[in-house]
Design a protein around this motif. Structure first.
Motif, mmCIF file in Angstrom:
data_model
loop_
_atom_site.group_PDB
_atom_site.id
_atom_site.type_symbol
_atom_site.label_atom_id
_atom_site.label_comp_id
_atom_site.label_asym_id
_atom_site.label_seq_id
_atom_site.Cartn_x
_atom_site.Cartn_y
_atom_site.Cartn_z
ATOM 1 N N ALA A 150 -109.416 58.938 -78.472
ATOM 2 C CA ALA A 150 -109.220 58.507 -77.083
ATOM 3 C C ALA A 150 -107.745 58.391 -76.728
ATOM 4 O O ALA A 150 -107.303 58.835 -75.670
ATOM 5 N N ARG A 151 -106.963 57.802 -77.611
ATOM 6 C CA ARG A 151 -105.553 57.569 -77.319
ATOM 7 C C ARG A 151 -104.787 58.881 -77.218
ATOM 8 O O ARG A 151 -103.998 59.095 -76.298
ATOM 9 N N GLU A 152 -105.041 59.790 -78.175
ATOM 10 C CA GLU A 152 -104.335 61.075 -78.175
ATOM 11 C C GLU A 152 -104.758 61.929 -76.989
ATOM 12 O O GLU A 152 -103.932 62.608 -76.369
ATOM 13 N N LEU A 153 -106.053 61.879 -76.654
ATOM 14 C CA LEU A 153 -106.548 62.639 -75.511
ATOM 15 C C LEU A 153 -105.929 62.120 -74.214
ATOM 16 O O LEU A 153 -105.509 62.902 -73.358
ATOM 17 N N ALA A 154 -105.845 60.798 -74.093
ATOM 18 C CA ALA A 154 -105.243 60.202 -72.897
ATOM 19 C C ALA A 154 -103.775 60.601 -72.775
ATOM 20 O O ALA A 154 -103.276 60.854 -71.676
ATOM 21 N N HIS A 155 -103.087 60.668 -73.907
ATOM 22 C CA HIS A 155 -101.674 61.068 -73.873
ATOM 23 C C HIS A 155 -101.532 62.495 -73.357
ATOM 24 O O HIS A 155 -100.636 62.796 -72.565
ATOM 25 N N LYS A 156 -102.449 63.370 -73.788
ATOM 26 C CA LYS A 156 -102.406 64.771 -73.354
ATOM 27 C C LYS A 156 -102.731 64.914 -71.875
ATOM 28 O O LYS A 156 -102.099 65.678 -71.153
ATOM 29 N N ILE A 157 -103.729 64.181 -71.413
ATOM 30 C CA ILE A 157 -104.226 64.354 -70.047
ATOM 31 C C ILE A 157 -103.458 63.499 -69.046
ATOM 32 O O ILE A 157 -103.147 63.942 -67.944
ATOM 33 N N LEU A 158 -103.155 62.258 -69.431
ATOM 34 C CA LEU A 158 -102.573 61.308 -68.484
ATOM 35 C C LEU A 158 -101.074 61.090 -68.675
ATOM 36 O O LEU A 158 -100.409 60.588 -67.773
ATOM 37 N N SER A 159 -100.571 61.417 -69.861
ATOM 38 C CA SER A 159 -99.153 61.161 -70.192
ATOM 39 C C SER A 159 -98.777 59.705 -69.916
ATOM 40 O O SER A 159 -97.732 59.411 -69.339
ATOM 41 N N CYS A 160 -99.655 58.781 -70.332
ATOM 42 C CA CYS A 160 -99.398 57.370 -70.040
ATOM 43 C C CYS A 160 -98.932 56.627 -71.290
ATOM 44 O O CYS A 160 -99.126 57.088 -72.416
ATOM 45 N N ASP A 161 -98.374 55.472 -71.077
ATOM 46 C CA ASP A 161 -97.831 54.637 -72.142
ATOM 47 C C ASP A 161 -98.962 53.899 -72.853
ATOM 48 O O ASP A 161 -99.703 53.143 -72.231
ATOM 49 N N THR A 162 -99.108 54.115 -74.161
ATOM 50 C CA THR A 162 -100.144 53.425 -74.936
ATOM 51 C C THR A 162 -99.520 52.483 -75.961
ATOM 52 O O THR A 162 -100.181 52.114 -76.935
ATOM 53 N N SER A 163 -98.279 52.077 -75.736
ATOM 54 C CA SER A 163 -97.576 51.268 -76.742
ATOM 55 C C SER A 163 -98.256 49.919 -76.975
ATOM 56 O O SER A 163 -98.252 49.405 -78.098
ATOM 57 N N ARG A 164 -98.843 49.306 -75.918
ATOM 58 C CA ARG A 164 -99.518 48.022 -76.102
ATOM 59 C C ARG A 164 -100.735 48.178 -77.003
ATOM 60 O O ARG A 164 -100.952 47.362 -77.909
ATOM 61 N N LEU A 165 -101.507 49.223 -76.806
ATOM 62 C CA LEU A 165 -102.656 49.484 -77.666
ATOM 63 C C LEU A 165 -102.195 49.775 -79.087
ATOM 64 O O LEU A 165 -102.778 49.282 -80.058
ATOM 65 N N ASP A 166 -101.143 50.563 -79.231
ATOM 66 C CA ASP A 166 -100.591 50.864 -80.566
ATOM 67 C C ASP A 166 -100.193 49.576 -81.279
ATOM 68 O O ASP A 166 -100.454 49.405 -82.477
ATOM 69 N N SER A 167 -99.566 48.664 -80.546
ATOM 70 C CA SER A 167 -99.099 47.410 -81.135
ATOM 71 C C SER A 167 -100.267 46.560 -81.634
ATOM 72 O O SER A 167 -100.221 46.002 -82.738
ATOM 73 N N ILE A 168 -101.331 46.470 -80.835
ATOM 74 C CA ILE A 168 -102.506 45.687 -81.248
ATOM 75 C C ILE A 168 -103.160 46.311 -82.468
ATOM 76 O O ILE A 168 -103.495 45.632 -83.443
ATOM 77 N N GLN A 169 -103.353 47.626 -82.436
ATOM 78 C CA GLN A 169 -104.061 48.291 -83.525
ATOM 79 C C GLN A 169 -103.263 48.280 -84.826
ATOM 80 O O GLN A 169 -103.840 48.283 -85.908
ATOM 81 N N SER A 170 -101.936 48.240 -84.732
ATOM 82 C CA SER A 170 -101.116 48.209 -85.944
ATOM 83 C C SER A 170 -101.228 46.865 -86.660
ATOM 84 O O SER A 170 -100.949 46.769 -87.856
ATOM 85 N N LYS A 171 -101.657 45.817 -85.938
ATOM 86 C CA LYS A 171 -101.815 44.486 -86.543
ATOM 87 C C LYS A 171 -103.257 44.009 -86.344
ATOM 88 O O LYS A 171 -103.488 42.844 -86.025
#
Length: 200
Positions: A150-171
C-alpha cells in the motif's frame, strides 16, 4: 447512529479521519458502527470500503489453520478497527453479513489470498472486490506496480509523504494504541486515495 469517539487524525492533505477500536465480546453490539461505515460511503457517493484482515495461526489436530483475529474497515472519513474473540459468538454474524453485503465493495492491496481464506475458513463470500494493484498496473501500463504494498503503491500514484507511517511502523513493538490506530487510518487513507485517483 454510532459515534466514532476514538481519536481523530489529520492526513497530509489536511483531511480528517475519525477512528474507533473495539474489542468484540459476546455481548458487544457493534452493528451501529458497521451501519455508520455504510452511511459514510453513501454520503460520499462511493460504495468502496478499504479493508485489511489479520489472521492468527492455530494448530488443530496437528494441522495449521488460520483464524480471523482482527479487521480494519476504512472509508474516506472513518476507520474502524475490530479485534475479534478467539471463539465464534453470535454477534459476529453481523460482521459476516456486512462482508457479504451486495452494497459493499472491498478495496485493498494484494487481497486475493485473504478473500480465499475468508471463504475457506469462515464461509464468507465477498461479492464485490477490487485489487487496486492490478487496477494501477493496467491504468499506468506498468505491470510491476501490481505487486507493491500500500505504501509503495501510494508513493507511485500519489507522490505523497508517508514519513509519519514509516515512523510508526519502524517502532511498531513500542507503538501505543493511538499510534497503531493512526497507522491504520493512514493506510486506509492511502488506499482510498489511490483508488479514487485511478477511478478518475
Amino acid at each position: 447512529m454510532a459515534n466514532f469517539d476514538g481519536p481523530g487524525f489529520s492526513m497530509v492533505d489536511e483531511s480528517w479521519i475519525q477512528t474507533k477500536a473495539i474489542d468484540i465480546e459476546p455481548s458487544t453490539d457493534f452493528s451501529p458502527y458497521l451501519s455508520r461505515i455504510l452511511e459514510d460511503c453513501v454520503w460520499n457517493g462511493n460504495r468502496a470500503i478499504v479493508f485489511d484482515v489479520y489472521w492468527d495461526v492455530e494448530s488443530v489436530n496437528t494441522k495449521s489453520e488460520r483464524r480471523l483475529s482482527s479487521v480494519k474497515l476504512s472509508t474516506k472519513n472513518l476507520c474502524l478497527f475490530l479485534r475479534l474473540p478467539n471463539q465464534f459468538s453470535d454477534n459476529l454474524k453481523d460482521l459476516y453479513r456486512f462482508f457479504a453485503s451486495k452494497f459493499v465493495t472491498f478495496v485493498g492491496v494484494q487481497i486475493e489470498e485473504d478473500l480465499v481464506l475468508l471463504k475457506e475458513n469462515h464461509g464468507i463470500v465477498i461479492r464485490s472486490y477490487l485489487e487496486i494493484g492490478k487496477l494501477a498496473a493496467v491504468a499506468r501500463g506498468t505491470p510491476i506496480v501490481e505487486f507493491l504494498g500500500a505504501r509503495e503503491l501510494a508513493h507511485k500514484i500519489l507522490s505523497c509523504d508517508t514519513s509519519r507511517l514509516d515512523s510508526i511502523q519502524s517502532k511498531w513493538d513500542e507503538a501505543g494504541g493511538d499510534d497503531r490506530l493512526e497507522a491504520a487510518a493512514i493506510e486506509g487513507w492511502l488506499i482510498y486515495n489511490v483508488y479514487d485517483q485511478l477511478q478518475q
